[in-house]
Design a protein around this motif. Sequence first.
Motif, short mmCIF file in Angstrom:
data_model
loop_
_atom_site.label_atom_id
_atom_site.label_comp_id
_atom_site.label_asym_id
_atom_site.label_seq_id
_atom_site.Cartn_x
_atom_site.Cartn_y
_atom_site.Cartn_z
N THR A 129 -3.05 -66.58 -64.03
CA THR A 129 -2.62 -66.68 -62.64
C THR A 129 -3.72 -67.26 -61.76
OG1 THR A 129 -1.22 -64.74 -62.97
CG2 THR A 129 -1.64 -65.41 -60.69
N GLU A 130 -4.95 -66.86 -62.01
CA GLU A 130 -6.08 -67.39 -61.23
C GLU A 130 -6.25 -68.89 -61.47
OE1 GLU A 130 -9.03 -63.49 -60.93
OE2 GLU A 130 -9.04 -64.74 -62.73
N VAL A 131 -6.07 -69.32 -62.71
CA VAL A 131 -6.19 -70.75 -63.02
C VAL A 131 -5.11 -71.55 -62.30
CG1 VAL A 131 -6.13 -72.49 -64.86
CG2 VAL A 131 -7.29 -70.30 -65.24
N VAL A 132 -3.89 -71.05 -62.29
CA VAL A 132 -2.82 -71.74 -61.58
C VAL A 132 -3.08 -71.76 -60.08
CG1 VAL A 132 -0.35 -71.71 -61.03
CG2 VAL A 132 -1.12 -71.27 -63.37
N ALA A 133 -3.63 -70.65 -59.56
CA ALA A 133 -3.98 -70.63 -58.13
C ALA A 133 -5.01 -71.71 -57.82
CB ALA A 133 -4.53 -69.25 -57.75
N ILE A 134 -5.99 -71.89 -58.71
CA ILE A 134 -6.98 -72.96 -58.51
C ILE A 134 -6.29 -74.32 -58.53
CG2 ILE A 134 -8.96 -74.11 -59.56
CD1 ILE A 134 -9.85 -71.35 -60.59
N GLY A 135 -5.36 -74.50 -59.49
CA GLY A 135 -4.64 -75.77 -59.56
C GLY A 135 -3.83 -76.06 -58.32
N VAL A 136 -3.16 -75.04 -57.78
CA VAL A 136 -2.38 -75.22 -56.55
C VAL A 136 -3.30 -75.58 -55.39
CG1 VAL A 136 -0.93 -74.06 -54.85
CG2 VAL A 136 -0.51 -73.73 -57.29
N ALA A 137 -4.45 -74.88 -55.28
CA ALA A 137 -5.39 -75.17 -54.20
C ALA A 137 -5.94 -76.59 -54.33
CB ALA A 137 -6.53 -74.16 -54.22
N LEU A 138 -6.27 -76.99 -55.55
CA LEU A 138 -6.82 -78.33 -55.75
C LEU A 138 -5.78 -79.42 -55.48
CD1 LEU A 138 -8.96 -77.81 -59.00
CD2 LEU A 138 -9.75 -78.00 -56.63
N ARG A 139 -4.50 -79.06 -55.64
CA ARG A 139 -3.45 -80.04 -55.33
C ARG A 139 -3.52 -80.48 -53.88
NH1 ARG A 139 -0.74 -83.29 -53.96
NH2 ARG A 139 1.26 -84.09 -54.71
N LEU A 182 -11.19 -78.53 -62.58
CA LEU A 182 -10.10 -77.82 -63.24
C LEU A 182 -10.12 -78.08 -64.75
CD1 LEU A 182 -7.64 -76.02 -63.01
CD2 LEU A 182 -6.26 -78.06 -62.52
N ALA A 183 -10.43 -79.30 -65.15
CA ALA A 183 -10.51 -79.61 -66.58
C ALA A 183 -11.60 -78.79 -67.26
CB ALA A 183 -10.79 -81.11 -66.76
N LYS A 184 -12.73 -78.59 -66.58
CA LYS A 184 -13.81 -77.78 -67.15
C LYS A 184 -13.40 -76.32 -67.28
CE LYS A 184 -17.59 -80.71 -65.47
NZ LYS A 184 -18.73 -80.81 -64.52
N VAL A 185 -12.67 -75.80 -66.28
CA VAL A 185 -12.21 -74.42 -66.35
C VAL A 185 -11.27 -74.23 -67.55
CG1 VAL A 185 -10.78 -72.68 -65.20
CG2 VAL A 185 -12.50 -73.94 -63.90
N LEU A 186 -10.33 -75.16 -67.72
CA LEU A 186 -9.38 -75.05 -68.83
C LEU A 186 -10.09 -75.16 -70.18
CD1 LEU A 186 -6.44 -77.17 -67.40
CD2 LEU A 186 -6.36 -74.74 -67.98
N ALA A 187 -11.09 -76.05 -70.26
CA ALA A 187 -11.81 -76.24 -71.51
C ALA A 187 -12.61 -75.00 -71.90
CB ALA A 187 -12.73 -77.44 -71.41
N ALA A 188 -13.04 -74.21 -70.91
CA ALA A 188 -13.86 -73.03 -71.17
C ALA A 188 -13.03 -71.79 -71.50
CB ALA A 188 -14.76 -72.74 -69.97
N LEU A 189 -11.71 -71.86 -71.28
CA LEU A 189 -10.85 -70.69 -71.51
C LEU A 189 -10.47 -70.57 -72.98
CD1 LEU A 189 -8.32 -70.89 -68.53
CD2 LEU A 189 -10.16 -69.24 -68.83
N PRO A 190 -10.21 -69.36 -73.44
CA PRO A 190 -9.62 -69.20 -74.77
C PRO A 190 -8.27 -69.91 -74.84
CG PRO A 190 -10.41 -67.08 -73.92
CD PRO A 190 -10.47 -68.07 -72.79
N ASP A 191 -7.90 -70.35 -76.02
CA ASP A 191 -6.65 -71.12 -76.16
C ASP A 191 -5.44 -70.34 -75.65
OD1 ASP A 191 -8.08 -73.17 -77.28
OD2 ASP A 191 -7.62 -72.63 -79.36
N GLU A 192 -5.43 -69.04 -75.89
CA GLU A 192 -4.29 -68.23 -75.45
C GLU A 192 -4.17 -68.22 -73.93
OE1 GLU A 192 -2.59 -63.63 -75.85
OE2 GLU A 192 -4.39 -64.27 -76.92
N SER A 193 -5.28 -68.04 -73.22
CA SER A 193 -5.25 -68.01 -71.76
C SER A 193 -4.91 -69.38 -71.19
CB SER A 193 -6.62 -67.55 -71.22
OG SER A 193 -6.89 -66.22 -71.62
N ALA A 194 -5.48 -70.45 -71.77
CA ALA A 194 -5.18 -71.80 -71.29
C ALA A 194 -3.70 -72.12 -71.48
CB ALA A 194 -6.04 -72.82 -72.02
N GLY A 195 -3.14 -71.70 -72.63
CA GLY A 195 -1.71 -71.93 -72.87
C GLY A 195 -0.84 -71.18 -71.89
#
Length: 252
Positions: free
Chosen positions: A78-88, A103-116
């Motif tokens: 949810t926090e990652v999506v909130a960042i994405g909405v704000a960056l939009r 945002l790409a760096k945040v996604l790359a640093a997350l575990p695969d399950e959380s990023a998915g």
Amino acid sequence: MNRTDRLYALVEDLRAIAPRRRSARELAARYEVSVRTIERDISALQQSGVPIYADVGRTGGYVLDKRMSLPPLNFSPTEVVAIGVALRGLRDTPFDAAGGTALAKVLAALPDESAGAARDLAAKVRLMDAVDGERGAPFADLVREAVQCRRILELSYLDRFGQPTDRAVEPTELMCGMGGWYLIGWCRLREENRVFRLDRIRSARLAGPITVTRPARAWEQHSPDRVVRTLSLDRIPGPVDKTSAHLEKTPT
């Protein structure tokens, strides 16, 4: 400081300066112990799995693996999506490109399950765009570069009456308001500080470096009914006051 606290402090100290290094002598002076004690502490940390490496030689020292220079990221989906909405909201702004890479760096640093999970939630969020898709401020990133690097900007600009003018501007600040993004700088044509709307810039190019210091704009004097604040990265700002309600009245 007891040994446990010192071991923790050593790791945080080396993490803070990575990929630079500190010598055993510097660390010993910092924690008021002997060089031999620091060497034993570093050895204990290495044996426990902390990736600290030693560079030998006159200028050598201890360095923490740069991949450990930041603590692990623990963003929820949810926090990652909130960042994405704000960056939009940064589309066609001075920080559009930087927001995308962040945002790409945040996604790359997350575990695969959380990023998915974050991508699944993002697929359920809809954002509305104008049909024509026309860029509102195509030179926003160049303006940001001019402010950051203290370079003169040569602009073709539409004034508030819609008349094109050529300006040489010494940029000092960026400002975000309800009406969009603005450049604040010394206008050589008008010989004073002016505010320029980024969506009125029709062309722009970087010129030479700024070599003089101009008087700052006195916001309180010129705009007693507006609140202009500096961005802080240490706290979330409160509701925006009527900062930009009258920016259209600023002559450019």
